[in-house]
Design a protein around this motif. Sequence first.
Motif, PDB file in Angstrom:
ATOM      1  N   THR A 127       0.829  -1.223   0.000  1.00  0.00           N
ATOM      2  CA  THR A 127       0.000   0.000   0.000  1.00  0.00           C
ATOM      3  C   THR A 127       0.858   1.267   0.000  1.00  0.00           C
ATOM      4  O   THR A 127       0.469   2.291   0.572  1.00  0.00           O
ATOM      5  CB  THR A 127      -1.016   0.026   1.162  1.00  0.00           C
ATOM      6  OG1 THR A 127      -0.343   0.123   2.415  1.00  0.00           O
ATOM      7  CG2 THR A 127      -1.902  -1.217   1.162  1.00  0.00           C
ATOM      8  N   SER A 128       2.017   1.197  -0.662  1.00  0.00           N
ATOM      9  CA  SER A 128       2.941   2.335  -0.659  1.00  0.00           C
ATOM     10  C   SER A 128       2.395   3.539  -1.413  1.00  0.00           C
ATOM     11  O   SER A 128       2.950   4.645  -1.298  1.00  0.00           O
ATOM     12  CB  SER A 128       4.289   1.919  -1.256  1.00  0.00           C
ATOM     13  OG  SER A 128       4.907   0.933  -0.460  1.00  0.00           O
ATOM     14  N   ILE A 129       1.324   3.377  -2.164  1.00  0.00           N
ATOM     15  CA  ILE A 129       0.681   4.503  -2.831  1.00  0.00           C
ATOM     16  C   ILE A 129       0.256   5.558  -1.809  1.00  0.00           C
ATOM     17  O   ILE A 129       0.175   6.752  -2.114  1.00  0.00           O
ATOM     18  CB  ILE A 129      -0.533   4.016  -3.665  1.00  0.00           C
ATOM     19  CG1 ILE A 129      -1.080   5.126  -4.556  1.00  0.00           C
ATOM     20  CG2 ILE A 129      -1.615   3.447  -2.778  1.00  0.00           C
ATOM     21  CD1 ILE A 129      -0.173   5.525  -5.682  1.00  0.00           C
ATOM     22  N   THR A 130       0.011   5.139  -0.572  1.00  0.00           N
ATOM     23  CA  THR A 130      -0.454   6.078   0.455  1.00  0.00           C
ATOM     24  C   THR A 130       0.647   7.007   0.951  1.00  0.00           C
ATOM     25  O   THR A 130       0.379   7.924   1.725  1.00  0.00           O
ATOM     26  CB  THR A 130      -1.061   5.321   1.657  1.00  0.00           C
ATOM     27  OG1 THR A 130      -0.065   4.476   2.236  1.00  0.00           O
ATOM     28  CG2 THR A 130      -2.255   4.480   1.224  1.00  0.00           C
ATOM     29  N   LEU A 131       1.882   6.790   0.515  1.00  0.00           N
ATOM     30  CA  LEU A 131       2.954   7.717   0.859  1.00  0.00           C
ATOM     31  C   LEU A 131       2.828   9.046   0.121  1.00  0.00           C
ATOM     32  O   LEU A 131       3.434  10.043   0.526  1.00  0.00           O
ATOM     33  CB  LEU A 131       4.315   7.096   0.514  1.00  0.00           C
ATOM     34  CG  LEU A 131       4.774   5.920   1.380  1.00  0.00           C
ATOM     35  CD1 LEU A 131       5.929   5.209   0.700  1.00  0.00           C
ATOM     36  CD2 LEU A 131       5.169   6.406   2.769  1.00  0.00           C
ATOM     37  N   LEU A 132       2.036   9.062  -0.956  1.00  0.00           N
ATOM     38  CA  LEU A 132       2.033  10.191  -1.876  1.00  0.00           C
ATOM     39  C   LEU A 132       0.756  11.004  -1.812  1.00  0.00           C
ATOM     40  O   LEU A 132      -0.343  10.452  -1.695  1.00  0.00           O
ATOM     41  CB  LEU A 132       2.220   9.686  -3.315  1.00  0.00           C
ATOM     42  CG  LEU A 132       3.467   8.852  -3.590  1.00  0.00           C
ATOM     43  CD1 LEU A 132       3.486   8.417  -5.039  1.00  0.00           C
ATOM     44  CD2 LEU A 132       4.732   9.614  -3.224  1.00  0.00           C
ATOM     45  N   GLU A 133       0.906  12.326  -1.948  1.00  0.00           N
ATOM     46  CA  GLU A 133      -0.235  13.204  -2.118  1.00  0.00           C
ATOM     47  C   GLU A 133      -0.787  13.068  -3.537  1.00  0.00           C
ATOM     48  O   GLU A 133      -0.167  12.460  -4.406  1.00  0.00           O
ATOM     49  CB  GLU A 133       0.180  14.649  -1.856  1.00  0.00           C
ATOM     50  CG  GLU A 133       0.679  14.904  -0.445  1.00  0.00           C
ATOM     51  CD  GLU A 133       1.080  16.351  -0.226  1.00  0.00           C
ATOM     52  OE1 GLU A 133       0.991  17.127  -1.215  1.00  0.00           O
ATOM     53  OE2 GLU A 133       1.470  16.692   0.893  1.00  0.00           O
ATOM     54  N   ARG A 134      -1.953  13.668  -3.773  1.00  0.00           N
ATOM     55  CA  ARG A 134      -2.621  13.477  -5.061  1.00  0.00           C
ATOM     56  C   ARG A 134      -1.748  13.907  -6.240  1.00  0.00           C
ATOM     57  O   ARG A 134      -1.633  13.174  -7.232  1.00  0.00           O
ATOM     58  CB  ARG A 134      -3.956  14.234  -5.093  1.00  0.00           C
ATOM     59  CG  ARG A 134      -4.702  14.026  -6.391  1.00  0.00           C
ATOM     60  CD  ARG A 134      -6.111  14.537  -6.328  1.00  0.00           C
ATOM     61  NE  ARG A 134      -6.806  14.254  -7.575  1.00  0.00           N
ATOM     62  CZ  ARG A 134      -8.098  14.481  -7.769  1.00  0.00           C
ATOM     63  NH1 ARG A 134      -8.840  14.982  -6.802  1.00  0.00           N
ATOM     64  NH2 ARG A 134      -8.650  14.198  -8.928  1.00  0.00           N
ATOM     65  N   ASP A 135      -1.144  15.086  -6.172  1.00  0.00           N
ATOM     66  CA  ASP A 135      -0.305  15.545  -7.278  1.00  0.00           C
ATOM     67  C   ASP A 135       0.881  14.618  -7.488  1.00  0.00           C
ATOM     68  O   ASP A 135       1.298  14.363  -8.629  1.00  0.00           O
ATOM     69  CB  ASP A 135       0.181  16.969  -7.030  1.00  0.00           C
ATOM     70  CG  ASP A 135      -0.907  18.004  -7.255  1.00  0.00           C
ATOM     71  OD1 ASP A 135      -1.956  17.647  -7.837  1.00  0.00           O
ATOM     72  OD2 ASP A 135      -0.718  19.169  -6.837  1.00  0.00           O
ATOM     73  N   ASP A 136       1.427  14.106  -6.401  1.00  0.00           N
ATOM     74  CA  ASP A 136       2.546  13.178  -6.513  1.00  0.00           C
ATOM     75  C   ASP A 136       2.100  11.835  -7.085  1.00  0.00           C
ATOM     76  O   ASP A 136       2.860  11.180  -7.815  1.00  0.00           O
ATOM     77  CB  ASP A 136       3.216  12.983  -5.156  1.00  0.00           C
ATOM     78  CG  ASP A 136       3.994  14.208  -4.718  1.00  0.00           C
ATOM     79  OD1 ASP A 136       4.461  14.954  -5.600  1.00  0.00           O
ATOM     80  OD2 ASP A 136       4.134  14.425  -3.499  1.00  0.00           O
TER      81      ASP A 136
END
Length: 273
Positions: A127-136
């Motif tokens: 679930t590493s996608i949760t490290l990033l903000e929307r723009d990232d």
Amino acid sequence: MTAPLTATVRRRLDEAACTAEPCDVYDGHGARFYDELVGPDRSEIREVLAVARRSGPAVLDLAAGTGRVTLPLLRIGKTVTALDLSPSMLQRLRNALPAGSACDLVLADMRTFDLGRVFDLAVLAATSITLLERDDRRRLFAAVRRHLRPSGSLVLSVAGDAVHRTLRTSVDREISVRSGGNTVVYLQSQQVDAVGSRRLVNWMPLPLPTAPGPVPVLTTRLHLLDAATVADELTQAGFLAPDVIPVRSPGDADAESMMLLHSRVEGGEYRAG
């Protein structure tokens, strides 16, 4: 450096007249803790490997960390490029690689990487996608698209419904982690922000010292994302609507704890499945 602390950790430190010695959970000695905490978890490995077996040989493992997914991919004969932003994590992975492994370690940011080659499959696990903000996340998806063959695909993991509900609640609990043959107890403290969009997680070893002094506090900040949000962002980024692959977890219904989203670039030839 000022450590981002949950209210519980700050209170416990104040009561013990101790101070926080901050460490990112992905860097320095935090990388060892992360490996000991997450490394034994086999969640999603079976499902990721099933996707990989239907893909070509070249795999890009994003946010590869200490190799929890990289090593199984190598064992099934894939040629893996393991990319991570943390030198400490990649060093632990390098130490774990069998001699002669078909693995390239790349120190880079998954939002902006440019490797000059393409892959059959890109993987973003844990679930590493949760490290990033929307723009990232938008920048990540654009970078992945540039690095996929026309027949290639992306698979990433997100929290299932049951876990997502749990993650939206501030909670403290004690956990045990095996380290160097010993069992170490940590306070795991999660604090969700007022709007319910981000969570701060601290891990602090227990018991606290009886005399004032520094205490290591490991920290990460994560965004709260459900599968529908990520799927919508994928399609906006030019991927086809992803297939949902339930992850089997002991004691939970399929997809309750975790699921994979698997998609190809719009206009490609690969059929996700």
